[in-house]
Design an enzyme around this catalytic site. Structure first.
Site, PDB file in Angstrom:
ATOM      1  N   PRO A   1       0.882  -1.156   0.221  1.00  0.00           N
ATOM      2  CA  PRO A   1       0.125   0.013   0.085  1.00  0.00           C
ATOM      3  C   PRO A   1       0.838   1.267   0.036  1.00  0.00           C
ATOM      4  CG  PRO A   1      -0.107  -1.099   2.255  1.00  0.00           C
ATOM      5  CD  PRO A   1       0.540  -2.043   1.282  1.00  0.00           C
TER       6      PRO A   1
ATOM      7  N   GLU B   1       1.676  -8.036   8.956  1.00  0.00           N
ATOM      8  CA  GLU B   1       1.970  -6.627   8.580  1.00  0.00           C
ATOM      9  C   GLU B   1       2.944  -6.348   7.531  1.00  0.00           C
ATOM     10  OE1 GLU B   1       0.091  -4.306  10.165  1.00  0.00           O
ATOM     11  OE2 GLU B   1      -0.877  -5.967  10.758  1.00  0.00           O
TER      12      GLU B   1
ATOM     13  N   ARG C   1      -4.147  -8.506 -20.716  1.00  0.00           N
ATOM     14  CA  ARG C   1      -4.621  -7.788 -21.516  1.00  0.00           C
ATOM     15  C   ARG C   1      -3.874  -7.324 -22.602  1.00  0.00           C
ATOM     16  NH1 ARG C   1     -10.089  -6.964 -20.914  1.00  0.00           N
ATOM     17  NH2 ARG C   1      -9.948  -5.206 -22.144  1.00  0.00           N
TER      18      ARG C   1
ATOM     19  N   ASP D   1      -9.267   0.608 -24.623  1.00  0.00           N
ATOM     20  CA  ASP D   1      -9.568   0.687 -23.324  1.00  0.00           C
ATOM     21  C   ASP D   1      -9.094   1.919 -22.927  1.00  0.00           C
ATOM     22  OD1 ASP D   1     -10.582  -1.833 -22.773  1.00  0.00           O
ATOM     23  OD2 ASP D   1      -8.644  -2.677 -22.221  1.00  0.00           O
TER      24      ASP D   1
END
Ligand SMILES: C[S@@+](CC[C@H](N)C(=O)[O-])C[C@H]1O[C@@H](n2cnc3c(N)ncnc32)[C@H](O)[C@@H]1O
Length: 248
Positions: free
Chosen positions: A89, A116, A154, A169
């Site tokens: 993150p 963690e 893709r 796209d």
């Protein structure tokens, strides 16, 4: 062929990504090869321990360095050139262009954290880049790795049924995709835009390009700032903005 190595405590979860759809087809066509490596297979104790308490105390556990380091070393024997990406993150927010770059390199190694996370020294020493799939925290890097694998698949030429699908796209040309319509012609009193029904390919293309520019201008002004519009695009966008200002 794109080679993807994933270091994960849950290979059975990550492998699901090649069980169906576009990614499944790409794997079957040998356009993509997925290899999972489980750090638990590289533990040295009889309990096959992969986690340890953080120094300094506090809640939660961290992934142990040694099994991860040995798993990375094993991957490196087969994949010497792929960049090692830690899904985190705290990483760089993921963009289509970052995925396309890995595709050009032909291989990538994705490292999935659990608990963690992982020891900072391992990140410093082994990780080339950290990628985030958004400003929220999920329980492990596996879903993030699966997002990357799907989005990369893709982009592999031949992976999609229609060659132009990926080019149309959102983000491929720096813009959002235009709106799309299918049967029926009328749904709850709303009609398909007239221009899409008239068979005039140039008019259809102009309308789609204009919608794509207009949507991006309205929804993602940050993307607009990053592209140079040619004369035709600027004309289409101006027309869209005039119409928007008139009708709201
Ligand atoms: C519970 S999270 C650890 C979060 C960490 N304590 C923090 O706050 O930065 C466990 C693992 O999930 C993965 N992860 C969580 N959120 C992510 C995100 N937004 N993008 C990519 N990976 C993520 C990472 O691999 C991370 O090591």
């Amino acid at each position: 062929m794109l080679r993807i190595d994933v270091i994960t405590l849950f290979p059975e979860l990550v492998e699901q990504v090649i069980s169906c759809g576009v990614v499944g087809r790409a794997a079957k066509q040998e356009l993509l090869q997925l290899n999972c490596w489980n750090p638990r297979d590289y533990t040295l104790d009889r309990h096959r321990t992969v986690d340890a308490r953080p120094y300094g105390g506090g809640p939660g556990m961290l992934m142990k360095v040694q099994p991860l380091q040995d798993a990375i070393q094993a991957v490196r024997q087969q994949n010497k050139i792929g960049r090692l990406i830690y899904l985190s993150p705290q990483g760089i927010p993921l963009k289509q262009a970052m995925l396309a770059q890995q595709l050009d390199q032909g291989s990538v190694i994705l490292l999935c954290g659990r608990y963690e996370g992982i020891d900072q020294r391992l990140i410093q020493q082994k990780v080339d880049q950290e990628w985030s799939i958004g400003d929220y925290v999920i329980s492990g890097g596996e879903l993030a790795a699966m997002v990357c694998i799907d989005a990369m698949a893709r982009l592999i030429p031949g992976a999609l049924g229609h060659e132009q699908s990926a080019q149309q796209d959102s983000f491929s040309a720096g813009l959002l995709d235009c709106p799309h319509y299918t049967r029926p012609e009328e749904y709850q009193g709303m009609k398909v835009p007239e221009v899409l029904m008239n068979g005039n390919h140039q008019e259809i293309q102009d309308w789609r390009d204009q919608q794509s520019l207009g949507r991006t201008w309205k929804r993602r002004p940050d993307l607009m700032d990053q592209i140079d519009l040619d004369e035709r695009q600027q004309f289409l966008l101006n027309e869209y903005i005039d119409e928007f200002n008139r009708t709201g």
